[in-house]
Design an enzyme around this catalytic site. Structure first.
Site, PDB file in Angstrom:
ATOM      1  N   ASP A 233       0.859  -1.184   0.000  1.00  0.00           N
ATOM      2  CA  ASP A 233       0.000   0.000   0.000  1.00  0.00           C
ATOM      3  C   ASP A 233       0.898   1.237   0.000  1.00  0.00           C
ATOM      4  O   ASP A 233       2.132   1.121  -0.036  1.00  0.00           O
ATOM      5  CB  ASP A 233      -0.935  -0.016   1.235  1.00  0.00           C
ATOM      6  CG  ASP A 233      -2.282   0.637   0.911  1.00  0.00           C
ATOM      7  OD1 ASP A 233      -2.266   1.778   0.396  1.00  0.00           O
ATOM      8  OD2 ASP A 233      -3.331   0.025   1.159  1.00  0.00           O
TER       9      ASP A 233
ATOM     10  N   HIS B 113      -2.970   3.114  -4.793  1.00  0.00           N
ATOM     11  CA  HIS B 113      -2.324   2.833  -3.502  1.00  0.00           C
ATOM     12  C   HIS B 113      -0.878   2.389  -3.756  1.00  0.00           C
ATOM     13  O   HIS B 113      -0.390   1.439  -3.129  1.00  0.00           O
ATOM     14  CB  HIS B 113      -3.089   1.747  -2.736  1.00  0.00           C
ATOM     15  CG  HIS B 113      -4.364   2.253  -2.102  1.00  0.00           C
ATOM     16  ND1 HIS B 113      -4.377   2.968  -0.934  1.00  0.00           N
ATOM     17  CD2 HIS B 113      -5.662   2.165  -2.496  1.00  0.00           C
ATOM     18  CE1 HIS B 113      -5.631   3.293  -0.616  1.00  0.00           C
ATOM     19  NE2 HIS B 113      -6.437   2.819  -1.562  1.00  0.00           N
TER      20      HIS B 113
ATOM     21  N   ASP C 122      -8.873  -0.441  -5.872  1.00  0.00           N
ATOM     22  CA  ASP C 122      -9.722   0.528  -5.172  1.00  0.00           C
ATOM     23  C   ASP C 122      -9.108   1.919  -5.208  1.00  0.00           C
ATOM     24  O   ASP C 122      -7.891   2.068  -5.358  1.00  0.00           O
ATOM     25  CB  ASP C 122      -9.903   0.104  -3.704  1.00  0.00           C
ATOM     26  CG  ASP C 122      -8.576  -0.008  -2.969  1.00  0.00           C
ATOM     27  OD1 ASP C 122      -7.640  -0.607  -3.544  1.00  0.00           O
ATOM     28  OD2 ASP C 122      -8.451   0.511  -1.846  1.00  0.00           O
ATOM     29  N   GLU C 123      -9.957   2.919  -5.064  1.00  0.00           N
ATOM     30  CA  GLU C 123      -9.558   4.307  -4.811  1.00  0.00           C
ATOM     31  C   GLU C 123      -8.399   4.756  -5.708  1.00  0.00           C
ATOM     32  O   GLU C 123      -7.305   5.056  -5.226  1.00  0.00           O
ATOM     33  CB  GLU C 123      -9.174   4.461  -3.331  1.00  0.00           C
ATOM     34  CG  GLU C 123     -10.310   4.075  -2.403  1.00  0.00           C
ATOM     35  CD  GLU C 123      -9.963   4.152  -0.917  1.00  0.00           C
ATOM     36  OE1 GLU C 123     -10.816   4.564  -0.141  1.00  0.00           O
ATOM     37  OE2 GLU C 123      -8.825   3.779  -0.534  1.00  0.00           O
TER      38      GLU C 123
END
Ligand code: TNX
Length: 534
Positions: free
Chosen positions: A186, A256, A322-323
């Site tokens: 991450d 990330h 994600d994101e």
């Protein structure tokens, strides 16, 4: 789906369940609740004495040998075979591989199982039933509704040692959770050794310090340096396997990605103004995403190849997704040229490109892809992609409508980084606010219904921004892990027990938590052993 067929064969499952008082033993209190559990009144149970002696037939069959391994994993002492052995194991035909049966009497234990994995659940039922060295006389017919029952651990935001990971695996196994989703990289740190890209861990696993959650500008001044070597990874994977648990690794692509881009700036969008990646010391969503260039695509191929080798039993590999902020792709002339070359008109199509690329690479290794629900923005997402629905049940239902298999982990109920309750003590102990009131009853009662039969799994996610140590981790996980296990095991079952029934059974499990010296959350909200650090 196959398991519903099995359940239809057992229409009286819960009607048959009761807590008969026996002269021999107190009612057994199994979590998750078995579909059928009949405890014999007044019949003597099986005395363990020095262990369970196997029947001569057992070690001659593959199923029997697997049962011995499962019983040992559940903590039993298994003694060599003999003619009068008390353990018998047989195969049962059932469309659901998770189905097992048990019958226990003073004379012995008979286990029927549809597969090796069902043996692990059978063994844990026996382990949970033990009272003062006796397994009460009982009969069980049981099967998990879902094949993926898991916990996600995040050693990126705060490290979790190999020893502590094993401790969590043992707790998972006790409650028949069979999948560890391991979030291995991450923005705040890359945690898995990759031989071909040594800087990922040399540079990407180190950060200067960490933020406090409440006031992100406040830093603790303590450097963090942590990663798992490939030997560590193999050790965890093998240990998990010995407990009947599969490990699914996650490599975040394309967002990330700050730690990866810091280690290898070629992975990023270097032509963006102000391009200066660093391993992040705060929490949130950050601009550094992978750039769509040949170095990056080669990197993905190489990393996934090593990952597939390290996780030989993972049926699917998690690629994150994600994101993903699009700002850098907007600003990067190279990313814009890539879009033009492929006829893309929106930056989101760059993410779709990454998603399709990962699916293709994984297919070459015989694996499926699983990703957070944002991967659904890709048109023609491969049909065999598994969607992990975290943003809520709406996204789960969309995935099902599109024909994807899915794993449920809605933030509103299964994010164990959020507080148990609303009172000041809860936010004090939990730190991370946003959603609250995620207590056991909420985990059990939350509406996870999805039309059709696409749901293959359920898991709780334990993001670690505010979990700096095991005391805190245990507090956040226990006893909610039991509620998650119950919901996943009995998913979609008519007449599943309610939260009050669960709470009654949970009482019998506190001595087990105590025996492990877990810092669990007591019913009054305070931690069992010691204050948790923020
Ligand atoms: C969102 S859930 C994230 C994580 C955070 C979590 C809690 C998900 C797929 N992404 O990166 O840790 O919220 O802050």
């Amino acid at each position: 789906m196959h398991y519903s067929v099995f359940l239809r064969l057992l229409p009286l499952a819960f009607a048959a369940f009761s807590f008969p008082l026996s002269a021999e033993s107190a009612p057994v209190a199994i979590i998750p609740q078995p579909l059928v559990l009949e405890q014999a009144d007044n019949a003597p149970g099986f005395q363990l004495r020095d262990g369970i002696r196997v029947h001569y037939s057992v070690s001659r069959s593959e199923m029997g040998r697997a049962a011995i391994r499962a019983l040992m994993a559940a903590g039993f002492n298994v003694l060599p075979e003999e003619m009068q052995g008390a353990l018998e194991v047989h195969h049962i035909d059932n469309a659901n591989p998770e189905a097992y049966t048990l019958s226990v009497s003073a004379e012995g234990i008979r286990i029927g199982a549809a597969s090796h994995s069902a043996l692990y659940a059978a063994a844990q039922t026996l382990a949970q039933a033990v009272q003062n060295g006796i397994i009460p006389a009982m009969r069980v017919e049981d099967a998990a509704a879902l094949q993926h029952r898991g916990i996600m651990l995040d050693p990126c935001r705060h490290p979790i040692s190999v020893a502590d990971t094993k401790r969590i695996l043992e707790l998972m196994a006790r409650y028949k959770l069979n999948t560890l989703h391991w979030h291995l990289c991450d923005d705040q740190g890359w945690r898995i050794e990759i031989k071909k890209y040594p800087l990922l861990t040399e540079i990407g696993s180190k950060r200067k310090e960490s933020s406090c959650w409440i006031d992100q500008k406040k830093k603790d001044g303590k450097p963090v340096e942590f990663h798992y070597s490939q030997d560590d990874i193999r050790e965890v994977v093998e240990y998990a396997h010995s407990l009947g648990i599969t490990v699914i690794p996650e490599i975040e692509i394309p967002g990330h990605a700050s730690a990866a881009v810091t280690a290898y700036p070629q992975l990023g969008n270097q032509d963006c103004p102000d391009f200066a990646p660093e391993v992040i010391t705060g929490w949130g969503v950050f601009p550094h995403v992978m750039g769509p260039n040949p170095f990056t695509f080669q990197f993905i191929e190489d990393v996934l190849a090593e990952v597939c080798e390290l996780f030989p039993r993972a049926p699917y590999i998690h690629i994150g997704g994600d994101e993903v902020p699009r700002d850098q792709w907007q600003k990067s002339p190279a990313a814009q040229a890539f879009m033009k070359e492929h006829g893309y008109t929106r930056e989101s199509q760059i993410q779709d490109h990454f998603t399709h690329f990962c699916a293709q690479v994984l297919r070459k290794h015989g694996r499926r892809m699983v990703g957070w629900d944002e991967i659904m923005c890709a048109p023609q997402l491969p049909q065999d992609a598994v969607v992990m629905a975290w943003r809520g049940m709406d996204h789960a239902r969309i995935a099902a409508r599109r024909g994807h298999q899915l794993i449920l982990c809605p933030i509103h109920a299964f994010y164990f980084n959020f507080p148990y309750g609303k009172n000041p003590a809860d936010s004090f102990y939990s730190g991370l606010t946003g959603f609250n009131n995620i207590d056991c009853a909420h985990v059990i009662n939350f509406d996870t219904s999805v039309p059709g039969n696409q749901v293959i799994g359920m898991q709780a996610n334990l993001w670690s921004e505010c979990i700096p140590n095991m005391q805190k981790l245990e507090y956040m996980l226990v006893p909610r892990i039991c509620a998650l296990a119950e919901h996943a095991w009995l998913y979609g079952t008519p007449n599943r027990p309610d939260a009050a029934h669960f709470t009654r059974r949970l009482q019998a499990h506190y001595p087990y938590f105590d025996s492990l010296r877990l810092n669990y959350r007591k019913e009054d909200g305070s931690p069992r052993l010691q204050a948790v650090q923020q």
